[in-house]
Design a protein around this motif. Structure first.
Motif, PDB file in Angstrom:
ATOM      1  N   ALA A   1       0.713  -0.888   0.073  1.00  0.00           N
ATOM      2  CA  ALA A   1       0.228   0.328   0.090  1.00  0.00           C
ATOM      3  C   ALA A   1       0.945   1.414  -0.164  1.00  0.00           C
ATOM      4  CB  ALA A   1      -0.781   0.245   1.283  1.00  0.00           C
TER       5      ALA A   1
ATOM      6  N   ARG B   1      -1.353   5.037  -1.568  1.00  0.00           N
ATOM      7  CA  ARG B   1      -1.545   3.945  -2.592  1.00  0.00           C
ATOM      8  C   ARG B   1      -3.201   3.862  -2.191  1.00  0.00           C
ATOM      9  NH1 ARG B   1       1.796   2.670  -6.390  1.00  0.00           N
ATOM     10  NH2 ARG B   1       3.941   2.400  -5.518  1.00  0.00           N
ATOM     11  N   ASP B   2      -3.364   2.722  -1.226  1.00  0.00           N
ATOM     12  CA  ASP B   2      -4.433   2.532  -0.893  1.00  0.00           C
ATOM     13  C   ASP B   2      -5.430   2.615   0.525  1.00  0.00           C
ATOM     14  OD1 ASP B   2      -6.833   0.280  -1.021  1.00  0.00           O
ATOM     15  OD2 ASP B   2      -6.036  -0.809  -1.591  1.00  0.00           O
TER      16      ASP B   2
END
Length: 222
Positions: A154, A172-173
């Motif tokens: 992530a 990222r997430d």
């Protein structure tokens, strides 16, 4: 628990799944931080009633805690901490827990001294996801929201460091954010660990709710 070996210089395998963290309810999980590629080792635990009451007593008043110690893990540590607690008459259980953790830290890293900080926080101390530029740190949250961290999959490491308009977001997430629980003992491997440069665990301090205070303990070996 036996004394752990020195950090390995072998090149770790940086998988993007759960292989870079270890979690368990026994103290034997903590030495896994010495394994190449492991950047987080967490011993989960529940705080007993006496310790919870001791913690609550320290947070009942308006006076905050900002206590620092660097030295041995003998009785002097406990005596100094007790003098700095807002409710010293109800501090025995908290002092005993912190001394036990400091002794475990000193034993694990084969050192005679530790750095210890106990602080109350009303805001996020480090609200941006980041990596510590030290070898390793142990943290535990006694009250309030516990620290958040990211699995490697992530993380966009190009976004770490001081914010800049040209930098991407390090996250990222958002769905991948993980969070420790109150009482967990977590060893976070940083970028200063030999062989771990550029791969320190990415984490941040959460924002307490309005009127809520965190009580955070952090320890560094040596």
């Amino acid at each position: 628990m036996s004394t752990a070996a020195a950090p390995s210089l072998a090149a770790p395998q940086w998988d993007t799944d759960s292989t870079h963290w270890a979690c368990g309810d026994d103290i034997s999980v903590l030495p896994r931080i010495f394994e190449p590629g492991i950047t987080l080792a967490v011993m989960t635990r529940r705080l007993d009633a006496a310790l919870q009451a001791s913690i609550a007593a320290q947070l009942n008043g308006t006076r905050g805690i900002s206590w620092h110690w660097r030295g041995g893990v003998d009785q002097r540590l406990g005596d100094d901490l007790l003098r700095h607690l807002p409710a010293a008459d109800q501090g025995a259980a908290l002092v005993e827990d912190i001394r036990t953790i400091a002794e475990a830290m000193a034993y694990l890293f084969d050192t005679d001294t530790v750095g210890v900080r106990l602080r109350t926080l009303e805001g996020a101390m480090c609200p941006r996801f980041h990596v510590d530029n030290l070898a390793v740190r142990m943290i535990t949250t006694y009250a309030g929201p516990a620290s958040e961290w990211l699995p490697e999959s992530a993380v966009n490491r190009a976004g770490l460091g001081a914010p800049h308009p040209d930098k991407p977001e390090p996250l990222r997430d958002p769905e991948a954010i993980r969070q420790l629980s109150i009482g967990d003992l977590a060893l976070l491997k940083g970028g200063g660990w030999i062989g771990n440069e550029g791969h320190g665990l990415v984490h941040r301090s959460p924002q307490p709710a309005a009127g809520e205070r965190r009580l955070l303990l952090a320890l560094d070996p040596g």
